[in-house]
Each structure stands twice: as C-alpha cells, then as structure tokens.
Scaffold this active site. Structure first.
Site: not given
Length: 198
Positions: A157, A171
């Site tokens: 991330d 995401d």
C-alpha cells in the site's frame, strides 16, 4: 425513461425495456443476435480488468523499488503523501490476522466474476466487474508472491491521505467497482441487461 434505460445498457432488441434477452428455441441458449453483443461486453470486462491490474502492478513495482525504506513523499501538503507499507490484512489495513482467509475470498470473487461473465450483456456491469476483477487480481498477486510466504503475502500500500488508511490502486478499483454495482442495483439494472422495477 426509455432513453435512460438505453444509456445504462438495456438490450438493444426492440421492446426489450425490462424484458429478458431473447432466447432461441434451445432452453438457456442466447439468440444469435445477442451473442456478438455479449462477447463485446465480456471483452470490455477483461480489458478494464487488465488495465486495472496492470496499473496496480506497475505502481507497486515502482513503490517497492523507489519508495520502500525511504521517507514518504508529500504530494498535496499534509493532506496526501505516498508512503510504502506492507499490509497483511484486507483493504485499508483491516484484519491482519486473517491473511489466508482474505486470499481465499479474493480467489472466490475472481471465480464468481468469471462465471457471471457468461451472462453479461450490460456495459456498466462489465465495467464494474472489470474493476472488481482487476483489483482482486492485483491484491491476490501480492498475497501469492510477496513475503512472508505463498498465500500469506503482505499487500503493498502507498496512497496515504491524511486521517485515513493507506491503500493502493487495487483497493481503489475494488471500491469504485463496488460503488458502481450498488448504483446499478438501485437503478434496477441486472448484469444480463434487463431492467426490473421493484
């Protein structure tokens, strides 16, 4: 109303607003006129999925090579920065103790979308499912190939808004696809292109 139904993907056959796609004499077989349009929707689904997957994969490769183990990069003052982290949980860092479960769920989502594609005649649904598929594949790739091990890998991330969880492009694709599916469901549009009124 007819114009709105046409825009969101109602079958192009005359009088098809709210009707089932025309069937041939064989039960469960789509009429030949519907087959090319169905193939086009499937092509859209996999094109969107491939694009979402490629963007996610490339962005993670760059982040790991250039940003991991380095100071975060400020993008918009204190409101948005790029900061490389490894997330063993679900989207936005939830449930880090259930990595294998999230891996199985992602694989199941991919299988369901692949099966649903056979009945797909709606362009908006093709885009929504493509986003879901591409996002699921992006994070599943991390789960399989990244450390600490196969099916237990931590997702990369890097998008870090202020006062919010860190996430990635996969995401984002999953969330956007999910929101689009909710909107289509509220409009009464089914994946096969039919429009129903509750």
């Amino acid at each position: 109303m007819a114009e709105a139904e046409r825009i969101i993907g109602t079958p192009d056959t005359p009088g098809a607003g709210g009707a089932e796609p025309e069937q041939s004499g064989v039960e469960g077989t789509v009429a030949p006129a519907e087959e090319p349009r169905g193939r086009r929707r499937i092509a859209v689904l996999f094109t969107v999925a491939a694009l979402a997957y490629a963007l996610d994969l490339v962005s993670k490769l760059i982040v790991v090579a250039k940003l991991e183990h380095h100071a975060p990069i400020q993008i918009i003052g204190d409101w948005l920065r790029f900061e490389a982290i490894r997330n063993a949980g679900a989207a936005f860092g939830f449930g880090e103790a259930f990595t294998i479960i999230f891996t199985v769920i992602a694989a199941a989502v991919i299988v369901v979308i692949a099966r649903l594609a056979r009945k797909l005649y709606s362009l908006p649904w093709a885009i929504a499912l493509g986003l879901l598929l591409g996002g699921a594949l992006g994070n599943l790739t991390d789960r399989i190939f990244r450390s600490p091990g196969i099916f237990e890998g931590a997702v990369v991330d890097f998008i870090a808004p202020k006062h919010f969880a860190v996430f990635n492009l996969a995401d984002s694709a999953i969330v956007c696809g999910g929101i689009l599916i909710v909107l289509l469901s509220f409009r009464g549009l089914d994946p096969d292109g039919t429009v129903h009124k509750d």
